[in-house]
Each structure stands twice: as C-alpha cells, then as structure tokens.
Design an enzyme around this catalytic site. Sequence first.
Site, PDB file in Angstrom:
ATOM      1  CD  GLN A 265      -3.159  -0.964  -0.062  1.00 51.59           C
ATOM      2  OE1 GLN A 265      -3.502   0.025  -1.238  1.00 51.59           O
ATOM      3  NE2 GLN A 265      -2.911  -2.209  -1.335  1.00 51.59           N
ATOM      4  CG  HIS A 268      -1.283   2.278  -3.982  1.00 52.90           C
ATOM      5  ND1 HIS A 268      -1.897   1.633  -5.323  1.00 52.90           N
ATOM      6  CD2 HIS A 268      -1.828   1.176  -3.284  1.00 52.90           C
ATOM      7  CE1 HIS A 268      -2.188   0.619  -5.532  1.00 52.90           C
ATOM      8  NE2 HIS A 268      -2.038   0.394  -4.376  1.00 52.90           N
ATOM      9  CD  GLU A 333      -8.229   0.396  -0.195  1.00 53.50           C
ATOM     10  OE1 GLU A 333      -8.759   0.064  -1.284  1.00 53.50           O
ATOM     11  OE2 GLU A 333      -7.922   1.101   0.559  1.00 53.50           O
ATOM     12  CG  HIS A 334      -7.056  -3.097   0.927  1.00 44.80           C
ATOM     13  ND1 HIS A 334      -6.713  -1.932   0.464  1.00 44.80           N
ATOM     14  CD2 HIS A 334      -7.219  -3.964  -0.328  1.00 44.80           C
ATOM     15  CE1 HIS A 334      -6.803  -2.041  -0.861  1.00 44.80           C
ATOM     16  NE2 HIS A 334      -7.245  -2.845  -1.335  1.00 44.80           N
ATOM     17  CG  ASP A 367      -5.073  -4.491  -5.031  1.00 45.47           C
ATOM     18  OD1 ASP A 367      -6.406  -3.879  -4.588  1.00 45.47           O
ATOM     19  OD2 ASP A 367      -3.206  -3.482  -4.391  1.00 45.47           O
ATOM     20  CG  HIS A 426     -52.294  11.684  -0.804  1.00 54.40           C
ATOM     21  ND1 HIS A 426     -52.282  13.010  -1.479  1.00 54.40           N
ATOM     22  CD2 HIS A 426     -50.719  10.595  -1.278  1.00 54.40           C
ATOM     23  CE1 HIS A 426     -50.930  12.983  -2.102  1.00 54.40           C
ATOM     24  NE2 HIS A 426     -50.464  11.790  -2.008  1.00 54.40           N
TER      25      HIS A 426
END
Length: 436
Positions: A265, A268, A333-334, A367, A426
């Site tokens: 990670q 990135h 996230e992971h 991934d 209605h």
Amino acid sequence: MTATTPIARLDASADNFEQQLQQLLAWEAVSDQSVAQSVADILAAVRQRGDAAVLEFTNRFDGLQVGDMNELVVPQARLQQALESISTEQRQALEQAAERVRRYHEHQRQESWQYTEADGTVLGQQVVAMDRVGLYVPGGKASYPSSVLMNALPAKVAGVGEIIMVVPTPRGEVNDVVFAAAAIAGVDKVITIGGAQAVAALAYGTEAVPKVDKIVGPGNIYVATAKRAVFGEVAIDMIAGPSEILVVCDGKTDPDWIAMDLFSQAEHDEQAQSILVSPDAEFLQRVQESIDRLLPTLAREAIARQSLSDRGAFVLVRDMEQAIEVANRIAPEHLELSVGAPEQYLPQIRHAGAIFLGRHTPEALGDYCAGPNHVLPTSGTARFSSPLGVYDFQKRSSIINCSPEGASVLARVASVLARSESLEAHARSAEYRIKD
C-alpha cells in the site's frame, strides 16, 4: 538496531490511544478553492459548448493538437490490436484475472421477484441494469489495467447496455495493456479524454460522448472534485481516499512477508496508509528490521518511505480481542488477518472493505486476480459502504398490482393515514377503490 524508517508506535491500552489514532487516521478529501473553481469552470464550459470545450481542455492539459473529437474515439480494431501486441504472459494474466473477476461477480447478480397475497394482490421488485455507464481510467504511465477489469466486468455481468471508457493520453502516451484490458472486458467505446472535462462530458453528454447514468473509476483530485460536483446529475461510485491496509498479525508470520504487505500500500503514494496491529512487541520490532532491510530494494522506495513515515503505524494490543476492536474502529479498506485459524475471528469483523484470511492471502492477490472487486471503501467509510459490485449497476423498481379486494382493504388504511396528514386528494383517490 536504529530504525532508518521511523514509524509511529501506538499502544492500544494507553489512555491517549484514541486521540493518537484520530490524528493518525486524519485525512481531508477536500480540494482547495482553486481546484474547485477550476473544475466548476470546466464543467460549465463543457455543459455550454460540448465537444468544442472538451477538445480545448484536452489539447491544453494533455499537450495534444487534436482538431476533431472523432480523432479521440478509439476504434474497436485498435483495442484488438493492443490485445494482440502485448506479451503472451500479459494477455494470459489479464484473461485469467478477467475470468475470475467475472465468475465471482456472477454470484452477486440480483433477480426480480414477486409474491401473491391471499386476496390476489401482487407485490414484488423488478431489477434492471442501467442503460449506460461511464468508466474513468487514469492515463499515461500511471495506468491500471486491473481497474478496467474491476470496473467494467461487474457492469457487464449486471447487463449494462453500454460501457463508455474515458482515458487520457498525455503527450500521446498510450498504454496498450489498458486498451487490451478494455477489449477483454468488453468495453463498448473508448475515448481518449481525461480530467474534469471527461467527467463533464459523461455527465452532461456531448455530440461525441453519450450521457451516462453512472460514472465509476479512480482519478486525481480534479477528477474526484468533478465527480462530486456532478453527483445528482448522474450517479457515482464513491469519492475514494488514499489506499490503506491494516494487518493484524499474531507474531507468527514471516516478518519479511508482513513488511512487504505493508509496502504494497505504501508504494501507491505518499498519502497511502499502512498499519500493523499485533499483541507481540518483539514481532513488531522484527517487522521494523525487515522494513529497514527491504525498503531500499523497492523501485518506489522514496514514495513508500514517506508514506510509512507520515502515515504508517505499529499498534501494540494486549490480545487478539483488542486487535479486532482496533480493526473495527479503523474500518480499513483492506484488512489482513495474518493469524492462525483466522476464520474464528471473521464473525467479529464488522467494518472492512475486504478481508484477507490467513498467512498466505496477501492483499495484492485481491488487487489483481482473486475475484472480489478491488474498488473498496476508504477512510473509514467501510462502516457504511461496500465494495463495488454488480448491485451498483442494477436498479430496483417496486411492483404493486392490487386486486379489487386487496385495493379495498389497503384503501381504508391509506384513507385514515392520508387524512391524518391533511392530504385530501390522497384519501379520496384511495376511497374510490373501497368496495361497499
């Protein structure tokens, strides 16, 4: 051993742990005023002038000299040419990954359903795919063919009628692997535009770019800001933050493996976040030593080093129960559970984008080719969000078909409720259906 990569050390049992954790996790997804204004100007120009504005911005930002939008539309033959030009190894990897992703997402497909009540009233839900979806793919050297598969294939499985892919080609740089992935995934149309102007074209429609129902796919701050701005005109997948990983380890996995998982990670970008949680203080130190030894071997060493220094952390917990508490608090996230018998902890995991069980399941497999989608909620949004999937490309319509008997029963209830809300029409509309 002195650490060459200083990584924050937190103790989950410390009184100030929550405050330290908040500081560690803090990340603002807000673009500055100049970015927001630039994006607003681009959106307005594309909405007013269509293709002419898209061409103008594309030539300016991507360093091109294109005179007609048709020059930016990629023929299907060119996608096939890319598929045939890449290496056999690359093609096989793409095809194998695509097959696994497709097969996984077929399990997510929802079907329409109905049931009939005793009086003959039919209730149900009709599930249909969106007509047209736009897929944004980053271009140039920072290209991700895996994102093409992860975004396009769920849409295909859902039955989306047409997928329009936009991908910038700065200075004319074309990534054949991205084009090949588009061919494999069955993308219907590829247009080499990017940035906020591409988002605007997809959202509003131009002469050359069809208006879509939803825009998915990652991009830079201008793309993210544009997606946020057009939400409501079209649907979007999410506003994604930096990539993140949380590894929970019992101290019995090879520390080199854990270090490389954290790197996966950190490489990135500088804002990516890698956190290791363990009840074993000695193991944390061994991972630190692995990081110091292995980090210089990375091609993206400088990026990974800054990511780990600025946003990385080792968290010491008293036991696995506290480790799970920390994981749920972070909602990563992971989430890697690099422990023995990881299945025992799965029912306790309440917030995570994707969960990787065991020592032999690194996040990197997810991934690319495991099958589940790699488009995941970030920045704690796994508390209320889910991975991208087939359901994101399907719509649901309610079905109500009242029998005369059923309408009479329901009308009496509706009449009372409508009159309690002072909505006479209605009530009277319902009352017409009441049987004497």
